[in-house]
Design an enzyme around this catalytic site. Structure first.
Site, PDB file in Angstrom:
ATOM      1  N   GLY A  59      -2.596   5.193   0.043  1.00 37.12           N
ATOM      2  CA  GLY A  59      -2.379   4.352   1.225  1.00 37.12           C
ATOM      3  C   GLY A  59      -1.928   2.944   0.862  1.00 37.12           C
ATOM      4  O   GLY A  59      -0.977   2.407   1.425  1.00 37.12           O
ATOM      5  N   ARG A  60      -2.599   2.340  -0.128  1.00 34.36           N
ATOM      6  CA  ARG A  60      -2.277   0.942  -0.464  1.00 34.36           C
ATOM      7  C   ARG A  60      -0.992   0.811  -1.268  1.00 34.36           C
ATOM      8  O   ARG A  60      -0.571  -0.290  -1.603  1.00 34.36           O
ATOM      9  CB  ARG A  60      -3.473   0.303  -1.184  1.00 34.36           C
ATOM     10  CG  ARG A  60      -3.985   1.090  -2.378  1.00 34.36           C
ATOM     11  CD  ARG A  60      -5.372   0.600  -2.777  1.00 34.36           C
ATOM     12  NE  ARG A  60      -5.980   1.390  -3.854  1.00 34.36           N
ATOM     13  CZ  ARG A  60      -6.677   2.496  -3.667  1.00 34.36           C
ATOM     14  NH1 ARG A  60      -6.827   2.998  -2.453  1.00 34.36           N
ATOM     15  NH2 ARG A  60      -7.226   3.138  -4.696  1.00 34.36           N
ATOM     16  N   GLU A  65     -10.344   3.962  13.666  1.00 41.36           N
ATOM     17  CA  GLU A  65      -9.754   2.782  14.297  1.00 41.36           C
ATOM     18  C   GLU A  65      -8.355   3.093  14.828  1.00 41.36           C
ATOM     19  O   GLU A  65      -8.001   2.744  15.964  1.00 41.36           O
ATOM     20  CB  GLU A  65      -9.663   1.625  13.284  1.00 41.36           C
ATOM     21  CG  GLU A  65     -10.978   1.092  12.792  1.00 41.36           C
ATOM     22  CD  GLU A  65     -11.480   1.800  11.521  1.00 41.36           C
ATOM     23  OE1 GLU A  65     -11.138   2.988  11.308  1.00 41.36           O
ATOM     24  OE2 GLU A  65     -12.234   1.164  10.765  1.00 41.36           O
ATOM     25  N   HIS A  92      -6.223 -28.185   1.584  1.00 45.55           N
ATOM     26  CA  HIS A  92      -7.054 -28.959   2.509  1.00 45.55           C
ATOM     27  C   HIS A  92      -8.273 -28.164   2.963  1.00 45.55           C
ATOM     28  O   HIS A  92      -8.933 -28.544   3.927  1.00 45.55           O
ATOM     29  CB  HIS A  92      -6.216 -29.397   3.711  1.00 45.55           C
ATOM     30  CG  HIS A  92      -5.077 -30.292   3.289  1.00 45.55           C
ATOM     31  ND1 HIS A  92      -5.203 -31.652   3.186  1.00 45.55           N
ATOM     32  CD2 HIS A  92      -3.818 -29.993   2.894  1.00 45.55           C
ATOM     33  CE1 HIS A  92      -4.064 -32.167   2.769  1.00 45.55           C
ATOM     34  NE2 HIS A  92      -3.203 -31.177   2.579  1.00 45.55           N
ATOM     35  N   GLU A 114      -9.525  -2.355  -3.680  1.00 52.18           N
ATOM     36  CA  GLU A 114      -9.797  -0.943  -3.391  1.00 52.18           C
ATOM     37  C   GLU A 114      -9.487  -0.098  -4.625  1.00 52.18           C
ATOM     38  O   GLU A 114     -10.050   0.973  -4.810  1.00 52.18           O
ATOM     39  CB  GLU A 114      -8.954  -0.476  -2.179  1.00 52.18           C
ATOM     40  CG  GLU A 114      -9.507   0.784  -1.535  1.00 52.18           C
ATOM     41  CD  GLU A 114      -8.907   1.063  -0.153  1.00 52.18           C
ATOM     42  OE1 GLU A 114      -9.549   0.781   0.864  1.00 52.18           O
ATOM     43  OE2 GLU A 114      -7.782   1.587  -0.109  1.00 52.18           O
TER      44      GLU A 114
HETATM   45  O1  F6P Z   1     -10.766   3.364   4.481  1.00 52.31           O
HETATM   46  C1  F6P Z   1      -9.841   3.089   3.499  1.00 52.31           C
HETATM   47  C2  F6P Z   1      -8.554   3.814   3.745  1.00 52.31           C
HETATM   48  O2  F6P Z   1      -8.698   5.151   3.420  1.00 52.31           O
HETATM   49  C3  F6P Z   1      -7.434   3.167   2.948  1.00 52.31           C
HETATM   50  O3  F6P Z   1      -7.377   3.592   1.653  1.00 52.31           O
HETATM   51  C4  F6P Z   1      -6.261   3.517   3.774  1.00 52.31           C
HETATM   52  O4  F6P Z   1      -5.167   2.709   3.458  1.00 52.31           O
HETATM   53  C5  F6P Z   1      -6.803   3.290   5.160  1.00 52.31           C
HETATM   54  O5  F6P Z   1      -8.133   3.726   5.100  1.00 52.31           O
HETATM   55  C6  F6P Z   1      -6.066   3.983   6.277  1.00 52.31           C
HETATM   56  O6  F6P Z   1      -6.068   5.354   6.114  1.00 52.31           O
HETATM   57  P1  F6P Z   1      -5.073   6.262   6.935  1.00 52.31           P
HETATM   58  O7  F6P Z   1      -3.688   5.874   6.572  1.00 52.31           O
HETATM   59  O8  F6P Z   1      -5.400   7.670   6.537  1.00 52.31           O
HETATM   60  O9  F6P Z   1      -5.330   6.033   8.393  1.00 52.31           O
END
Ligand code: F6P
Length: 548
Positions: free
Chosen positions: A267-268, A213, A384, A353
């Protein structure tokens, strides 16, 4: 190494199960009047109040849960995390987001390297870059000063900075922060429509620099820059935040504009790293520093507070109680502040996650449940929408009510109304209203006894439904950092006690893998017969309709 416990190993398990039955029978409305319990179930740290006496748990059961946490070796697990043991054992990594909050000079050695000095080296580069952007020393290709910053990323590379910028941004912000995450071309179209290319800086944020993405959006936005500013001009508008420094280089990003981080930052858990560059650019250095200081206060609290007064430990234990002993499958988080609109989506990734797992650290299938479904949205809007179910639905949902005592941009009248609702909803979930009360009320308003008796069940509330209140003195950077890190630690403690590995996310892989051949088939307009019948039908329908 984290101790390999399974949830059912706890010698406390049978007693807690029996206690849950008796606590339920007694009910929250009775429990709440216990003075000793009430005094115990309230903790304050650095302007964050955690009042959890509306949890459906007796003091005896809570003490037993705390004893279970002690028995589990949680104190040692906390120490292991904070000192960089490789507790992400499925990926052979340390888990050191707390190192991102340490002050310069607080050494922490990992594999012979002082990670704190590495963190501050990158932080200095971020600060210097932001300063030059703010001063106009670094400008766009046509000489215009940067006014907008687009953060392209997804998951942890989006949700944290998006949540913070929304929570702390104002008309005083240094730059306008925009976020592009979904691989939905309309999203890209809409974000770009709001950004002037000559004064927009673009951050490509991806730990791996391979996420489909993000890379697709990065290509779209680069093309947009090239169309307006030419190849060379576009380069002046790009920067990257990644552990994949070489990959960022191949994408054409100048080494000077690449800000690294490390595999020991999940990442999180990454908003405190260079992933937070959009926060620094949009809100300024002081805000970022105070955010880190708040998180640091939570780290110190986790490390030093006794379990009886340790907010993340208590949040974790009451959450486990709800999930495993009361059998409640979901957990709602409802912040009473519009600025916290993205807090629950942020928390969903952090929690689900991390602890949406089914195997324990002995590689065995879990015998009980792990992470609950986290959901919610801001109050009062939520009232609401779905509060009907919270009050009268057949599923009991524990709720974290997050309130803020001072919202600087609000007015006294609105804020008191907001907080009156915040307080009243918790009270209503607790108190409920009996059939008799509902009946009497309708009679007093002149309804006939027959009609009042018919309607009374619909207008009664069983009450005794659990909730917890988290209150911030003010929605400022320090307190937001504190709140977020308290939840981070809650997630860690719960994962440890459930016996799962909280720091990997293999569950997101399969869908990503299967998307590749599906995409190839959609491009070729061919549907492989290996797909199941349902999948084939959906693909054909899409291809047919797409033609039009
Ligand atoms: O698909 C999940 C994930 O790996 C998350 O853990 C992470 O935050 C996100 O995709 C984005 O990953 P990246 O920072 O490598 O693009």
């Amino acid at each position: 190494m984290l101790r390999k416990i399974s949830f059912r190993d706890y010698p406390h398990f049978q007693k807690l199960k029996a206690n849950a039955q008796s606590d339920k029978l007694l009910g929250l409305k009775k429990l709440i009047s216990d003075q000793e319990r009430s005094a115990f179930m309230c903790v304050e740290e650095s302007g964050l109040l955690y009042e959890y006496s509306k949890s459906l748990i007796s003091l005896e059961s809570l003490r037993e849960m705390i004893s279970m946490a002690r028995w589990s070796g949680l104190d040692d697990a906390i120490r292991q995390m904070l000192t960089g043991s490789p507790i992400n054992e499925t990926e052979h990594r340390a888990v050191l987001h707390t190192a991102l909050r340490k002050e310069p000079g607080d050494a922490l050695i990992l594999d012979g390297v002082d990670v704190v000095s590495e963190v501050h080296h990158v932080r200095e580069r971020m600060r210097a870059f932001a300063k030059r952007v703010h001063s106009g020393d670094v400008r766009g290709a046509t000489g215009k000063q940067f006014t907008h910053v687009i953060n392209i990323g997804i998951g942890g590379s989006d949700l944290g900075p998006r949540m913070v910028c929304h929570a702390l941004g104002s008309s005083q912000s240094r730059m306008q922060a925009c976020f592009l995450s979904n691989v939905d071309g309309e999203a890209a179209h809409l974000v770009l429509a709001d950004c002037p290319p000559e004064s927009t800086l673009v951050l490509i944020v991806s730990k791996t620099f391979t996420t489909q993405e993000t890379m697709q959006n990065a290509r779209i936005v680069r093309e947009w820059l090239v169309n307006h500013l030419g190849e060379e001009g576009a380069t002046l508008h790009l920067a990257a935040i990644t552990t994949g420094v070489a990959e960022a280089g191949s994408f054409g990003i100048d080494e000077e504009r690449v800000f690294g981080f490390w595999d020991w930052v999940g990442g999180r858990f990454s908003l405190w790293s260079a992933v937070g560059l959009s926060i620094l650019l949009a809100l300024g250095e002081e805000v970022f520093d105070r955010l880190l200081a708040g998180a640091r206060a939570a780290d110190e609290h986790l490390a030093n507070a006794t379990f009886e007064k340790n907010i993340p430990v208590l949040m974790a234990l009451t959450g486990i109680w709800n999930r495993n002993f009361l059998g409640l499958p979901t957990h709602a988080v409802v912040p009473y502040a519009d600025r916290l609109e993205y807090f629950t989506p942020y928390l969903q990734q952090l929690d689900m996650e991390s602890n949406g797992k089914s195997h324990d650290r002995k590689s065995h299938e879990l015998e009980g449940d792990s992470g609950p479904i986290i959901w919610g949205s801001v109050g009062t809007n939520a009232q609401h929408a779905y509060f009907q179910l919270l009050h009268q639905g057949s599923t009991v949902v524990p709720v974290d009510f997050i309130g803020v005592c001072r919202l600087p941009l609000s007015n006294a009248e609105s804020h008191d109304m907001l907080m009156a609702n915040y307080i009243a909803q918790q009270e209503a979930l607790l108190q409920g209203r009996t059939r008799e009360e509902a009946y009497e009320e309708m009679i007093s308003k002149g309804m006939s006894p027959i009609e009042a008796a018919r309607i009374a069940p619909y207008r009664s509330f069983e009450g005794g439904r659990p909730s917890a209140a988290l209150m911030l003195e003010e929605l400022n950077p320090f307190q937001l950092g504190l709140l977020v890190a308290m939840y981070e630690h809650k997630v860690f403690v719960q994962g440890y006690l459930w016996g799962v590995y909280s720091f990997d996310q293999w569950g997101v892989e399969l869908g990503k893998i299967l998307a590749a051949p599906v995409l190839a088939e959609l491009r070729d307009r061919k549907v492989a017969l290996e797909h199941d019948a349902s999948t084939q039908r959906i693909m054909r329908y899409y291809l047919e309709k797409r033609q039009k």
